[in-house]
Design a protein around this motif. Structure first.
Motif, PDB file in Angstrom:
ATOM      1  N   PRO A  29      68.437 -14.404  62.715  1.00 54.75           N
ATOM      2  CA  PRO A  29      69.247 -14.674  64.385  1.00 54.75           C
ATOM      3  C   PRO A  29      69.222 -13.738  65.239  1.00 54.75           C
ATOM      4  CG  PRO A  29      70.737 -16.600  63.321  1.00 54.75           C
ATOM      5  CD  PRO A  29      69.938 -15.433  62.310  1.00 54.75           C
ATOM      6  N   TYR A  61      71.746 -11.098  65.692  1.00 58.78           N
ATOM      7  CA  TYR A  61      72.154 -11.201  66.173  1.00 58.78           C
ATOM      8  C   TYR A  61      72.478 -10.470  64.999  1.00 58.78           C
ATOM      9  CZ  TYR A  61      74.053 -15.280  64.338  1.00 58.78           C
ATOM     10  OH  TYR A  61      73.902 -16.726  64.308  1.00 58.78           O
ATOM     11  N   GLU A  76      81.972 -12.407  64.102  1.00 61.53           N
ATOM     12  CA  GLU A  76      82.283 -13.637  65.404  1.00 61.53           C
ATOM     13  C   GLU A  76      81.162 -14.434  64.915  1.00 61.53           C
ATOM     14  OE1 GLU A  76      80.636  -9.711  68.059  1.00 61.53           O
ATOM     15  OE2 GLU A  76      81.783  -9.956  66.112  1.00 61.53           O
ATOM     16  N   LYS A  77      80.225 -13.705  64.482  1.00 62.89           N
ATOM     17  CA  LYS A  77      79.113 -15.095  64.214  1.00 62.89           C
ATOM     18  C   LYS A  77      78.829 -15.907  62.896  1.00 62.89           C
ATOM     19  CE  LYS A  77      77.193 -13.583  67.887  1.00 62.89           C
ATOM     20  NZ  LYS A  77      76.927 -15.355  69.270  1.00 62.89           N
ATOM     21  N   GLU A  78      80.409 -15.828  62.589  1.00 68.17           N
ATOM     22  CA  GLU A  78      80.350 -16.515  60.896  1.00 68.17           C
ATOM     23  C   GLU A  78      80.072 -17.629  61.024  1.00 68.17           C
ATOM     24  OE1 GLU A  78      83.446 -16.760  57.090  1.00 68.17           O
ATOM     25  OE2 GLU A  78      83.886 -15.268  58.714  1.00 68.17           O
ATOM     26  N   GLN A  79      81.202 -18.467  62.053  1.00 62.02           N
ATOM     27  CA  GLN A  79      80.991 -19.937  62.104  1.00 62.02           C
ATOM     28  C   GLN A  79      79.510 -20.449  62.020  1.00 62.02           C
ATOM     29  OE1 GLN A  79      82.704 -22.533  60.776  1.00 62.02           O
ATOM     30  NE2 GLN A  79      81.196 -23.445  60.951  1.00 62.02           N
ATOM     31  N   GLU A  80      79.237 -19.483  63.252  1.00 65.87           N
ATOM     32  CA  GLU A  80      77.498 -19.684  63.805  1.00 65.87           C
ATOM     33  C   GLU A  80      76.706 -19.581  62.987  1.00 65.87           C
ATOM     34  OE1 GLU A  80      74.307 -18.651  67.330  1.00 65.87           O
ATOM     35  OE2 GLU A  80      76.767 -18.073  67.512  1.00 65.87           O
ATOM     36  N   PHE A  81      76.609 -18.750  62.100  1.00 65.38           N
ATOM     37  CA  PHE A  81      75.446 -18.482  60.995  1.00 65.38           C
ATOM     38  C   PHE A  81      75.654 -18.938  59.773  1.00 65.38           C
ATOM     39  CE2 PHE A  81      73.707 -15.749  57.366  1.00 65.38           C
ATOM     40  CZ  PHE A  81      72.324 -15.478  58.270  1.00 65.38           C
ATOM     41  N   THR A  82      76.754 -19.267  59.100  1.00 67.25           N
ATOM     42  CA  THR A  82      77.184 -20.544  58.683  1.00 67.25           C
ATOM     43  C   THR A  82      76.429 -22.008  58.917  1.00 67.25           C
ATOM     44  OG1 THR A  82      79.292 -19.793  57.889  1.00 67.25           O
ATOM     45  CG2 THR A  82      79.190 -22.104  56.988  1.00 67.25           C
ATOM     46  N   THR A  83      76.935 -22.403  59.769  1.00 70.05           N
ATOM     47  CA  THR A  83      76.179 -23.519  60.421  1.00 70.05           C
ATOM     48  C   THR A  83      74.600 -23.050  59.970  1.00 70.05           C
ATOM     49  OG1 THR A  83      77.761 -24.141  62.201  1.00 70.05           O
ATOM     50  CG2 THR A  83      75.150 -25.120  61.943  1.00 70.05           C
ATOM     51  N   PHE A  84      73.469 -22.048  60.746  1.00 70.38           N
ATOM     52  CA  PHE A  84      72.178 -21.425  59.797  1.00 70.38           C
ATOM     53  C   PHE A  84      72.014 -21.874  59.041  1.00 70.38           C
ATOM     54  CE2 PHE A  84      69.426 -18.588  59.449  1.00 70.38           C
ATOM     55  CZ  PHE A  84      68.437 -19.088  60.650  1.00 70.38           C
TER      56      PHE A  84
END
Length: 280
Positions: A151, A153, A246-254
């Motif tokens: 991503p 970010y 702030e992108k931890e959860q989104e990146f974890t899902t990725f």
């Protein structure tokens, strides 16, 4: 460009690992490799060239998987076999990933388990159990293709190879003028590695790594295995990635969607006396 001496007895498998390792340099910068040239050193008076052909076949299979054209290369007579690739890739300027842009508060992830160096040493010392023989080769030939899909970010990225996780994280921190903390119990590690470590299967590179940068690390973990596995030299290791908190959860899902280790292993800190702090 990367090349090295055989780390596997099977020439086809060695070709696959060497190719995956060389391609990783492009993935680690967010790029997509498209062209590779082989670099082959071969003792023509000692080993049959048919074995060299098997190495090339292994490399060709990995290049095909990566959609990379293996367009020839160069070979020379050498005392020992050597093989690798010179790889070209492409990436937009906006998506070019460096190891020098980590920011305070960033969260760190690692996409492959550690322990390849210990497992390879166990094989050399003939202590490897048959049921464990596939673990390191499976990891080493796995492409870091996720790097070309990263991503926008993502702030900083590098691949973990010969200097071990600690060495490459130190490089990232120093290039970014920061420090970092690593949560040892969250770092992905092949569970079999500790068994062989206890049998004395420690690569020489681990000791050289710690002698080189050990003074830059403060560890709260009173366990020799901790420092030695974190300094374990990897071949075709995973990607070390720094992302905004702030992108931890989104990146974890990725990462979950790509079936990769998805637990944060550390955090970027303000520059301090030590470059790295190892927490339990």
């Amino acid at each position: 460009t990367d090349f090295f001496l055989p780390i596997e007895d099977d020439p086809f498998l060695f070709g696959k690992i060497a190719a995956a390792n060389a391609l990783s340099d492009i993935y680690a910068m967010g790029g997509s490799p498209f062209l590779a040239l082989a670099i082959l050193g071969w003792p023509v008076n000692k080993l049959p060239t048919s074995e060299a052909s098997k190495i090339m076949a292994g490399a060709a299979e990995i290049c095909q998987e990566a959609n990379v054209v293996l367009a020839g290369g160069h070979s020379i007579d050498t005392p020992e076999p050597i093989f690798g690739l010179a790889v070209s890739g492409k990436v937009s300027r906006e998506m070019l990933m460096l190891n020098s842009n980590a920011k305070e508060g960033d969260i760190l992830f690692l996409t492959k388990p550690l322990g390849v160096g210990i497992l390879a040493t166990a094989k050399k010392q003939k202590k490897m159990k048959l049921e464990h023989a596939h673990i390191a080769p499976d990891s080493m030939q796995k492409l870091n293709k996720i790097g070309q899909e990263i991503p926008a970010y993502v702030r900083a990225m590098t691949d973990v190879t010969g200097f071990g996780l600690l060495g490459h994280l130190i490089e990232m921190c120093e290039a970014s003028d920061k420090s970092a903390e690593v949560y040892f119990h969250k770092v992905p590690i092949f569970p079999e590695a500790k068994e062989y470590w206890q049998q004395g299967c420690v690569p020489g590179g681990t000791k050289r790594n710690l002698a080189s940068y050990g003074s830059k690390v403060y560890s709260e973990v009173e366990d020799d295995f901790c420092m030695q596995i974190l300094a374990d030299p990897q071949t075709s290791g995973g990607l070390l990635i720094s992302i905004p908190e702030e992108k931890e959860q989104e990146f974890t899902t990725f990462l979950q969607e790509n079936q990769l280790p998805n637990i944060a292993i550390g955090k970027i800190l303000k520059k301090s006396e030590y470059v790295l702090f190892i927490r339990n």
